[in-house]
Scaffold this motif. Structure first.
Motif, PDB file in Angstrom:
ATOM      1  N   MET A  54       0.829  -1.199   0.000  1.00 30.57           N
ATOM      2  CA  MET A  54       0.000   0.000   0.000  1.00 30.57           C
ATOM      3  C   MET A  54       0.871   1.260   0.000  1.00 30.57           C
ATOM      4  N   VAL A  55       1.905   1.254   0.827  1.00 27.68           N
ATOM      5  CA  VAL A  55       2.812   2.396   0.908  1.00 27.68           C
ATOM      6  C   VAL A  55       3.500   2.625  -0.436  1.00 27.68           C
ATOM      7  N   SER A 109     -12.118   6.434   4.436  1.00 30.51           N
ATOM      8  CA  SER A 109     -12.265   5.159   5.126  1.00 30.51           C
ATOM      9  C   SER A 109     -13.354   5.240   6.187  1.00 30.51           C
ATOM     10  N   LEU A 110     -13.361   6.338   6.941  1.00 33.18           N
ATOM     11  CA  LEU A 110     -14.381   6.530   7.963  1.00 33.18           C
ATOM     12  C   LEU A 110     -15.759   6.727   7.335  1.00 33.18           C
ATOM     13  N   ARG A 111     -15.806   7.495   6.250  1.00 28.94           N
ATOM     14  CA  ARG A 111     -17.088   7.772   5.606  1.00 28.94           C
ATOM     15  C   ARG A 111     -17.730   6.496   5.071  1.00 28.94           C
ATOM     16  N   ALA A 121      -7.368  -0.707  -2.950  1.00 28.52           N
ATOM     17  CA  ALA A 121      -8.566  -0.429  -3.741  1.00 28.52           C
ATOM     18  C   ALA A 121      -9.181   0.916  -3.370  1.00 28.52           C
ATOM     19  N   LEU A 122      -9.231   1.208  -2.085  1.00 32.80           N
ATOM     20  CA  LEU A 122      -9.766   2.491  -1.646  1.00 32.80           C
ATOM     21  C   LEU A 122      -8.874   3.636  -2.130  1.00 32.80           C
ATOM     22  N   ALA A 123      -7.571   3.433  -2.039  1.00 33.12           N
ATOM     23  CA  ALA A 123      -6.643   4.458  -2.514  1.00 33.12           C
ATOM     24  C   ALA A 123      -6.806   4.692  -4.004  1.00 33.12           C
ATOM     25  N   ALA A 124      -6.990   3.604  -4.766  1.00 37.66           N
ATOM     26  CA  ALA A 124      -7.167   3.729  -6.215  1.00 37.66           C
ATOM     27  C   ALA A 124      -8.414   4.530  -6.547  1.00 37.66           C
TER      28      ALA A 124
END
Length: 232
Positions: free
Chosen positions: A181-182, A207-209, A217-220
């Motif tokens: 991820m990093v 992430s919280l939302r 995947a979230l970063a993408a």
């Protein structure tokens, strides 16, 4: 036929967090090693007044906080310094002046500060985004004083330090990320401390939302359409 009703976006309540500004928590690399050496060498400085110059988020305030703790220094924003406040600001014999810039300083206050510091042998550490040689200062004597101040430059981080900073910002927010991820983030965002900090903050909020873990995947999803980030 009834129209589709979109669900309201889930609001994220992001709790405030505090970055640790201790000496042990400062990440060293080639870009900042001279600045760190300056702080560590106090009071054996080449000049009583020194200046750290570097881009936003480069670590100037962190190093200034480390030095202030060690030297018992007061801390004042350059824009808040007034001529009348100079004696009190220097009363401990050490002072940090943050975010020096020609458009925010009271020139007479700064001139008084530099003269009084020299007269009393006080130590002053200034921070700025650029060296004073680039400043347009109207007061000629102040201009010459500022140009004589030794400048220690901090540059943008190399790859190794940049990845370490991403990990640090995630750790500060209690976010768990793995090496893959990093690396993914490090190769897709602008290599600056400010960009790393902002990206991690956005990931945390998203992430919280979405109530999802911080993943590649979230970063993408977050970075997909952001033209500020560099491609593979």
């Amino acid at each position: 036929m009834a129209g589709r009703i979109d669900r309201p976006r889930q609001l994220a309540f992001v709790l405030p967090h505090t970055e640790s500004l201790t000496r042990d928590n400062f990440l060293q690399g080639p870009s900042n090693e001279l600045a760190l050496a300056l702080v560590d060498s106090w009071p054996d400085w080449p000049n009583h007044i020194m200046l750290l110059a570097g881009p936003e988020g480069a670590g100037k305030s962190h190093l200034a906080a480390v030095w202030a703790e060690r030297a018992g220094a007061r801390v004042v924003a350059a824009r808040a310094l007034t001529e009348a406040a100079v004696p009190e600001a220097l009363s401990t014999g050490a002072l940090v002046v943050e975010d020096l810039a020609p458009e925010v300083i009271d020139e007479r206050a700064m001139f008084h500060l530099m003269n009084l510091a020299r007269e009393h042998g006080a130590h002053v550490l200034m921070t700025a985004r650029a060296a004073p040689a680039s400043f347009a200062v109207g007061l000629r004597d102040l201009n010459s004083r500022l140009r004589a101040v030794p400048v220690i430059a901090i540059s943008e981080p190399d790859d190794q330090l940049f990845r370490a900073l991403i990990v640090k910002f995630c750790t500060d927010r209690q976010m768990s990320v793995d090496e893959a991820m990093v690396q993914y983030l490090a190769t897709r965002i602008e290599r600056s401390v400010a960009a790393a900090r902002e990206t991690v903050a956005q990931l945390d909020a998203e992430s919280l939302r979405q109530r999802r873990p911080v993943t590649r995947a979230l970063a993408a999803e977050l970075l997909r359409d952001d033209t500020a980030f560099r491609p593979d």
